[in-house]
Design a protein around this motif. Structure first.
Motif, short mmCIF file in Angstrom:
data_model
loop_
_atom_site.label_atom_id
_atom_site.label_comp_id
_atom_site.label_asym_id
_atom_site.label_seq_id
_atom_site.Cartn_x
_atom_site.Cartn_y
_atom_site.Cartn_z
N ASN A 1 -28.62 -22.50 7.43
CA ASN A 1 -29.44 -22.34 6.24
C ASN A 1 -29.16 -21.00 5.56
O ASN A 1 -29.01 -20.93 4.33
CB ASN A 1 -30.91 -22.43 6.63
N ALA A 2 -29.07 -19.94 6.37
CA ALA A 2 -28.79 -18.61 5.81
C ALA A 2 -27.43 -18.58 5.13
O ALA A 2 -27.25 -17.92 4.10
CB ALA A 2 -28.86 -17.55 6.91
N GLY A 3 -26.46 -19.30 5.69
CA GLY A 3 -25.14 -19.36 5.07
C GLY A 3 -25.18 -20.01 3.69
O GLY A 3 -24.57 -19.52 2.74
N ILE A 4 -25.90 -21.12 3.58
CA ILE A 4 -26.01 -21.82 2.29
C ILE A 4 -26.70 -20.94 1.26
O ILE A 4 -26.25 -20.82 0.11
CB ILE A 4 -26.75 -23.16 2.47
N GLN B 1 -28.88 -11.53 14.41
CA GLN B 1 -28.59 -11.72 12.99
C GLN B 1 -27.94 -13.08 12.77
O GLN B 1 -27.11 -13.53 13.58
CB GLN B 1 -27.64 -10.63 12.48
N ASN B 2 -28.30 -13.74 11.68
CA ASN B 2 -27.68 -15.03 11.35
C ASN B 2 -26.37 -14.89 10.60
O ASN B 2 -25.51 -15.77 10.67
CB ASN B 2 -28.65 -15.86 10.49
N ILE B 3 -26.22 -13.79 9.84
CA ILE B 3 -25.09 -13.63 8.93
C ILE B 3 -24.44 -12.27 9.14
O ILE B 3 -25.12 -11.26 9.36
CB ILE B 3 -25.58 -13.73 7.45
N ALA C 1 -7.08 -17.76 -10.31
CA ALA C 1 -7.86 -17.72 -9.06
C ALA C 1 -8.76 -16.50 -9.09
O ALA C 1 -8.30 -15.36 -8.96
CB ALA C 1 -6.93 -17.67 -7.86
N LEU C 2 -10.04 -16.73 -9.30
CA LEU C 2 -11.00 -15.63 -9.41
C LEU C 2 -11.21 -14.93 -8.08
O LEU C 2 -11.54 -13.74 -8.03
CB LEU C 2 -12.32 -16.20 -9.93
N GLY C 3 -11.01 -15.63 -6.99
CA GLY C 3 -11.19 -15.08 -5.66
C GLY C 3 -11.38 -16.20 -4.66
O GLY C 3 -11.45 -17.38 -5.03
N TRP C 4 -11.44 -15.84 -3.39
CA TRP C 4 -11.58 -16.81 -2.31
C TRP C 4 -12.62 -16.31 -1.32
O TRP C 4 -12.64 -15.12 -0.96
CB TRP C 4 -10.25 -16.99 -1.58
N VAL C 5 -13.50 -17.21 -0.87
CA VAL C 5 -14.50 -16.89 0.15
C VAL C 5 -14.50 -18.00 1.19
O VAL C 5 -14.55 -19.19 0.85
CB VAL C 5 -15.90 -16.73 -0.46
N GLU C 6 -14.46 -17.61 2.45
CA GLU C 6 -14.54 -18.56 3.57
C GLU C 6 -15.73 -18.19 4.43
O GLU C 6 -15.92 -17.03 4.80
CB GLU C 6 -13.25 -18.48 4.41
N ILE C 7 -16.55 -19.19 4.74
CA ILE C 7 -17.66 -18.99 5.68
C ILE C 7 -17.30 -19.69 6.98
O ILE C 7 -16.85 -20.84 6.98
CB ILE C 7 -19.00 -19.49 5.10
N HIS C 8 -17.45 -18.99 8.09
CA HIS C 8 -16.95 -19.46 9.38
C HIS C 8 -17.89 -18.97 10.47
O HIS C 8 -18.49 -17.90 10.34
CB HIS C 8 -15.55 -18.89 9.61
N ILE D 1 -17.55 -14.68 5.28
CA ILE D 1 -18.88 -14.60 5.86
C ILE D 1 -18.81 -15.19 7.27
O ILE D 1 -18.20 -16.24 7.46
CB ILE D 1 -19.91 -15.40 5.05
N PHE D 2 -19.44 -14.53 8.22
CA PHE D 2 -19.60 -15.10 9.56
C PHE D 2 -21.04 -15.56 9.74
O PHE D 2 -21.98 -14.89 9.29
CB PHE D 2 -19.29 -14.07 10.64
N THR D 3 -21.22 -16.69 10.42
CA THR D 3 -22.54 -17.08 10.90
C THR D 3 -22.60 -16.87 12.41
O THR D 3 -21.57 -16.93 13.09
CB THR D 3 -22.86 -18.56 10.60
N ALA D 4 -23.79 -16.64 12.89
CA ALA D 4 -23.97 -16.55 14.34
C ALA D 4 -23.66 -17.89 14.99
O ALA D 4 -23.79 -18.96 14.38
CB ALA D 4 -25.40 -16.15 14.66
N CYS D 5 -23.21 -17.83 16.23
CA CYS D 5 -23.04 -19.05 17.03
C CYS D 5 -23.59 -18.79 18.42
O CYS D 5 -23.54 -17.67 18.92
CB CYS D 5 -21.58 -19.50 17.08
N ARG D 6 -24.14 -19.80 19.02
CA ARG D 6 -24.84 -19.66 20.31
C ARG D 6 -23.90 -19.13 21.39
O ARG D 6 -22.85 -19.71 21.67
CB ARG D 6 -25.44 -21.00 20.73
N ASP D 7 -24.26 -18.02 21.98
CA ASP D 7 -23.53 -17.40 23.09
C ASP D 7 -22.11 -17.01 22.71
O ASP D 7 -21.29 -16.72 23.61
CB ASP D 7 -23.50 -18.31 24.32
N GLY D 8 -21.79 -17.01 21.43
CA GLY D 8 -20.43 -16.67 21.02
C GLY D 8 -19.38 -17.70 21.38
O GLY D 8 -18.19 -17.42 21.34
#
Length: 408
Positions: free
Chosen positions: A394-397, A202-204, A183-190, A372-379
């Motif tokens: 798009n920024a996440g991809i 900010q988007n990211i 397992a080289l590592g783990w990344v989760e985008i949420h 990684i976090f992406t922005a979400c509308r009004d939290g």
């Protein structure tokens, strides 16, 4: 496709997955249900379009795998497919769709990687149907408690039976344990599930770690009395003591960087309009990404509760009922993700701690982790109004694409 089209493509797949839901507002998709099965079908289609081999493991985790050189370790991505009741269309499932699209983008460019890549769609992170969670990542890390198979949902169906009815073999769970060397590592985008990125424009954002949590049960007991006949200076008002403790907790958290403190539930007795409250039971939850900060706050608030009880002539019962350590993200992964994100941004990408628990917290027992976090509308999250703007998708991809290219 141009770079700006990938967010729209992500939204197309997320819309299809949002339709894999029980009837009603938002998205309700619980593990080992027809809705779960439908989501697996959509994800399989997406993964195969990206050129991934697809399989389902004994925990109900859908795995899309891009093979690498023989014997090479795998870099792992993913999140969960399940939702809360009447939740949103992004929480969890976005973290499966975006890495697949990043791999699709690399495939179109003819990019080859010196390792394997897997995208994992875990069956149950939320713990809504069964009183357990994180089974998929815990199975991979070798930390799943097989006794949880005996837990039941509200219809009396055990986790074991639900898995078997879904076509899985629960007894095979111990065999899912991965070799850390592979397992080289783990990344989760949420999605962030909070307003920090949106307020910052900010988007990211890059996650520094997942907060540790501790919970205390507190009972303050005074003397119930007639609200019209007992003078204020003679009262032993348990609710007034609870209110004071609540404000002390709020003040400490406001004044301490990285600390969150919440009194989330109050039970007042006798709970009538014309009686001085004689007893209050409350919950006190403390979160911080630094376990030392959290534990120090727990000790300080316990002492404050004793001081309040003594001064107000109240009896105090207080006990810490739950403690979960923080999960720090790997500094090396943080740096790689930051470089990948900042390539596409005019400003420095924020680094923020996650106050919520994620699959990443369980994967940390297997390998180095990042988020990684992406922005979400009004939290807003865990709600039908949950929304991640196309620009953030798009920024996440693109961030994931650049992150993967760093390893060439």
């Amino acid at each position: 496709m141009t770079d700006t089209d990938w967010g729209a493509l992500a939204q197309y797949w997320l819309d299809r997955l949002a339709a894999c839901s029980e009837p009603g507002p938002g998205v309700t998709r619980l593990p080992f249900t027809p809705e779960h099965r439908a989501a697996l079908g959509v994800l399989t289609e997406l993964m195969e379009q990206a050129g991934l081999g697809v399989s389902l493991d004994a925990a109900g985790t859908l795995i899309g795998r891009l093979e690498g050189p023989a014997g090479a370790p795998a870099l792992l991505f993913g999140s969960h497919q399940d939702s809360v009741r009447e939740g949103g269309a992004y929480d969890g499932i976005m973290g499966v769709v975006l890495p697949v699209l990043a791999l699709m983008k690399l495939r179109q460019q003819g990019v080859t990687l010196p390792f394997a890549v897997e995208v994992l769609a875990f069956a149950d992170e939320e713990g809504v149907r069964f009183p357990t969670a994180l089974m998929g990542p815990r199975a991979l890390a070798g930390t799943f408690d097989m006794a949880a198979l005996g837990l039941h949902d509200q219809d009396g169906i055990s986790l074991r039976r639900a898995m078997e009815d879904f076509g899985l073999d629960p007894d095979a769970l111990p065999g899912l344990k991965r070799d850390p060397a592979q397992a080289l590592g783990w990344v989760e985008i949420h999605l962030e599930q909070g307003p920090v990125l949106a307020v910052a424009g900010q988007n990211i954002g890059i996650v520094t770690g997942i907060c540790g949590i501790e919970r205390h049960m507190v009972t303050l007991t005074g003397k119930a009395a007639h609200a019209g006949t007992v003078p204020m200076h003679l009262r032993r008002d348990a609710l007034a003591g609870a209110a004071e403790l609540t404000l002390v907790a709020e003040t400490l958290a406001r004044d301490t960087d990285g600390l969150l403190a919440t009194v989330g539930a109050l039970h007042v007795r006798p709970g009538v309009v014309n009686a001085v409250p004689g007893e209050v039971a409350l919950t006190l939850e403390i979160r911080a990404s630094d376990d030392g900060v959290r534990e120090q706050a727990g000790a300080a608030l316990t002492q404050a509760a004793h001081d309040i009880a003594t001064r107000r002539d109240l009896t105090l019962q207080i006990a810490r009922t739950y403690a979960q350590p923080a999960t720090p993200c790997s500094p090396q992964v943080i740096e790689r993700l930051s470089r990948a994100a900042e390539t596409g941004n005019r400003a420095e990408v924020p680094r923020i701690a996650s106050g919520a628990t994620h699959d990443t917290s369980a994967m940390a027992a297997l390998c180095s982790v990042g988020m990684i976090f992406t922005a979400c509308r009004d939290g807003v999250s865990h709600h039908p109004d949950e929304y991640v703007p196309l620009a953030a998708l798009n920024a996440g991809i693109l961030t994931l694409e650049r992150f993967l290219k760093q390893w060439q």
